[in-house]
Design an enzyme around this catalytic site. Structure first.
Site, PDB file in Angstrom:
ATOM      1  N   GLY A  27       0.811  -1.211   0.000  1.00 15.54           N
ATOM      2  CA  GLY A  27       0.000   0.000   0.000  1.00 15.54           C
ATOM      3  C   GLY A  27       0.847   1.264   0.000  1.00 15.54           C
ATOM      4  O   GLY A  27       0.552   2.233  -0.699  1.00 15.54           O
ATOM      5  N   ARG A  31       7.290   1.829   1.159  1.00 15.95           N
ATOM      6  CA  ARG A  31       7.560   0.398   1.295  1.00 15.95           C
ATOM      7  C   ARG A  31       8.042  -0.173  -0.041  1.00 15.95           C
ATOM      8  O   ARG A  31       8.910  -1.042  -0.087  1.00 15.95           O
ATOM      9  CB  ARG A  31       6.288  -0.352   1.718  1.00 15.95           C
ATOM     10  N   ARG A  50       2.079  11.373  -8.510  1.00 10.44           N
ATOM     11  CA  ARG A  50       1.455  11.428  -7.175  1.00 10.44           C
ATOM     12  C   ARG A  50       2.314  10.764  -6.099  1.00 10.44           C
ATOM     13  O   ARG A  50       1.783  10.286  -5.081  1.00 10.44           O
ATOM     14  CB  ARG A  50       0.063  10.765  -7.176  1.00 10.44           C
ATOM     15  N   VAL A  95       1.056  -7.132  -1.045  1.00 14.04           N
ATOM     16  CA  VAL A  95       1.737  -7.441   0.216  1.00 14.04           C
ATOM     17  C   VAL A  95       1.362  -6.341   1.204  1.00 14.04           C
ATOM     18  O   VAL A  95       1.485  -5.156   0.899  1.00 14.04           O
ATOM     19  CB  VAL A  95       3.278  -7.539   0.043  1.00 14.04           C
ATOM     20  N   GLU A 186      -8.571  -6.341   5.769  1.00 14.06           N
ATOM     21  CA  GLU A 186      -7.675  -5.387   5.095  1.00 14.06           C
ATOM     22  C   GLU A 186      -8.572  -4.568   4.185  1.00 14.06           C
ATOM     23  O   GLU A 186      -9.793  -4.587   4.372  1.00 14.06           O
ATOM     24  CB  GLU A 186      -6.510  -6.117   4.386  1.00 14.06           C
ATOM     25  N   MET A 187      -8.031  -3.858   3.211  1.00 18.22           N
ATOM     26  CA  MET A 187      -8.900  -2.913   2.508  1.00 18.22           C
ATOM     27  C   MET A 187      -8.768  -2.906   0.979  1.00 18.22           C
ATOM     28  O   MET A 187      -9.273  -1.988   0.334  1.00 18.22           O
ATOM     29  CB  MET A 187      -8.662  -1.492   3.058  1.00 18.22           C
ATOM     30  N   GLU A 188      -8.105  -3.895   0.388  1.00 17.55           N
ATOM     31  CA  GLU A 188      -7.810  -3.789  -1.043  1.00 17.55           C
ATOM     32  C   GLU A 188      -8.072  -5.034  -1.895  1.00 17.55           C
ATOM     33  O   GLU A 188      -8.368  -4.916  -3.084  1.00 17.55           O
ATOM     34  CB  GLU A 188      -6.328  -3.404  -1.243  1.00 17.55           C
ATOM     35  N   ASP A 211      -2.300  -6.369  13.810  1.00 15.54           N
ATOM     36  CA  ASP A 211      -3.111  -6.136  15.006  1.00 15.54           C
ATOM     37  C   ASP A 211      -4.187  -7.204  15.078  1.00 15.54           C
ATOM     38  O   ASP A 211      -4.486  -7.868  14.082  1.00 15.54           O
ATOM     39  CB  ASP A 211      -3.728  -4.729  14.981  1.00 15.54           C
TER      40      ASP A 211
END
Ligand code: HPA
Length: 239
Positions: A27, A31, A50, A95, A186-188, A211
Site C-alpha cells: 500500500g 515500502r 502522485r 503485500v 484489510e482494505m484492497e 493487530d
C-alpha cells in the site's frame, strides 16, 4: 519484461522504463522503495506520479517490479487496472498488513488470501446475475503456501475481508464476518482480485498480522520489520 501498449496513463508514467510481468503491490509507496532497494538488482524507477513510487529490477536474476497502491479498493483498482491493461502485467501480488479476526491467530502470522469478501460496492459494476466470489489465483496461492511451508513460516490460508471502512459505524459488523470464518480484515484485495479475474490474469494477497481485532496489543517497529521481511521473501519467490 511485459510489453507496453501505452507510454503513459493518467496515474503511471514510466518514461520508457519497463514494468515486469510480476509486480509486488504494497500500500505504502515508501515500502515499495524499501523493497526495491533491499532486494532488487539493477533498479530503475518507473513511476513518480502522485509519489506512487514504482520500481523495476531483478530478483535472483528474474525481472520483477514493485509499486505502491495507496489504501482502499478505489486506489488499488485504478493502479492494477492500468498495470494490467496498459502495461501487460500478469502476476499481481499485494503485500500488506491485516487485522486478525480469529482466536488461533497471532501477531506477525502470515495470512494468504484464498478469497476476499467485501462490503464494497466495487463488484456491482460487473453486473453479474448473483454474488461473485473474488478469489486469488490458485497457481500463486499454491506456490506461496509451499514456499512458506519450506521456510517454516506459520500461515493461515482462507477468506479475508476487504473493507471500505476502517472506522466503522456498526460495532458488530466485524463480529458477523468473523462468524463466517473470515480470517482477517484489510482494505484492497477484493478489488485487485476482481480486476485480475475480469482480465484473465493472476493475483494474490499476502499479509502479516499487524493487530488483532478486539485487542489493543501494540507491535514495535522492529517486530513489524521482521514479519514484513518474511512476507516479502515469500512474495519475491513467486517472481
Ligand atoms: N482494518 C483494516 N485494514 C487493516 C487493519 C484493520 O484493522 N489492520 C491492518 N490493515
Amino acid at each position: 519484461m511485459s510489453s507496453t501498449t501505452m507510454t503513459s496513463t493518467p496515474h503511471i508514467d514510466p518514461k520508457g522504463v519497463d514494468i515486469a510481468e510480476t509486480i509486488l503491490l504494497p500500500g505504502d509507496p515508501l515500502r515499495a522503495k524499501f523493497i526495491a532497494e533491499t532486494y532488487f538488482d539493477d533498479i530503475r524507477c518507473f513511476n513518480e506520479v502522485r509519489n506512487m513510487l514504482g520500481f523495476t529490477g531483478t530478483y535472483q536474476g528474474r525481472p520483477v517490479s514493485v509499486m505502491g497502491t495507496g489504501m482502499g479498493i478505489p486506489s488499488i483498482s485504478l493502479y492494477s487496472y492500468e498495470l494490467i491493461h496498459h502495461f501487460g502485467v500478469k502476476n499481481l501480488i499485494r503485500v500488506g498488513t491485516c487485522g486478525a479476526m480469529q482466536e488461533n491467530m497471532e501477531l506477525y502470522d502470515v495470512v494468504i488470501a484464498q478469497g476476499a469478501s467485501t462490503d464494497s460496492n466495487y463488484l456491482q459494476q460487473f453486473d453479474l446475475p448473483g454474488q461473485w466470489a473474488p478469489l486469488s489465483s490458485y497457481r500463486l496461492l499454491e506456490k506461496a503456501k509451499r514456499v512458506a511451508d519450506e521456510r517454516g513460516q506459520r500461515t493461515h490460508v482462507g477468506n479475508v475481508l476487504s473493507s471500505d471502512v476502517f472506522y466503522g459505524a456498526d460495532p458488530d459488523a466485524l463480529g458477523r464476518w468473523m462468524k463466517m470464518g473470515i480470517l482477517a480484515v484489510e482494505m484492497e484485495s477484493a478489488g485487485l482480485f476482481a480486476n485480475a479475474a475480469a482480465a484473465g490474469v493472476d493475483a494474490l494477497g499476502i499479509f502479516t498480522v499487524s493487530d488483532k481485532i478486539g485487542s489493543d496489543v501494540k507491535t514495535t517497529p522492529e517486530e513489524r520489520q521482521t514479519a514484513f521481511t518474511a512476507m516479502i521473501e515469500i512474495a519475491l519467490d513467486l517472481a
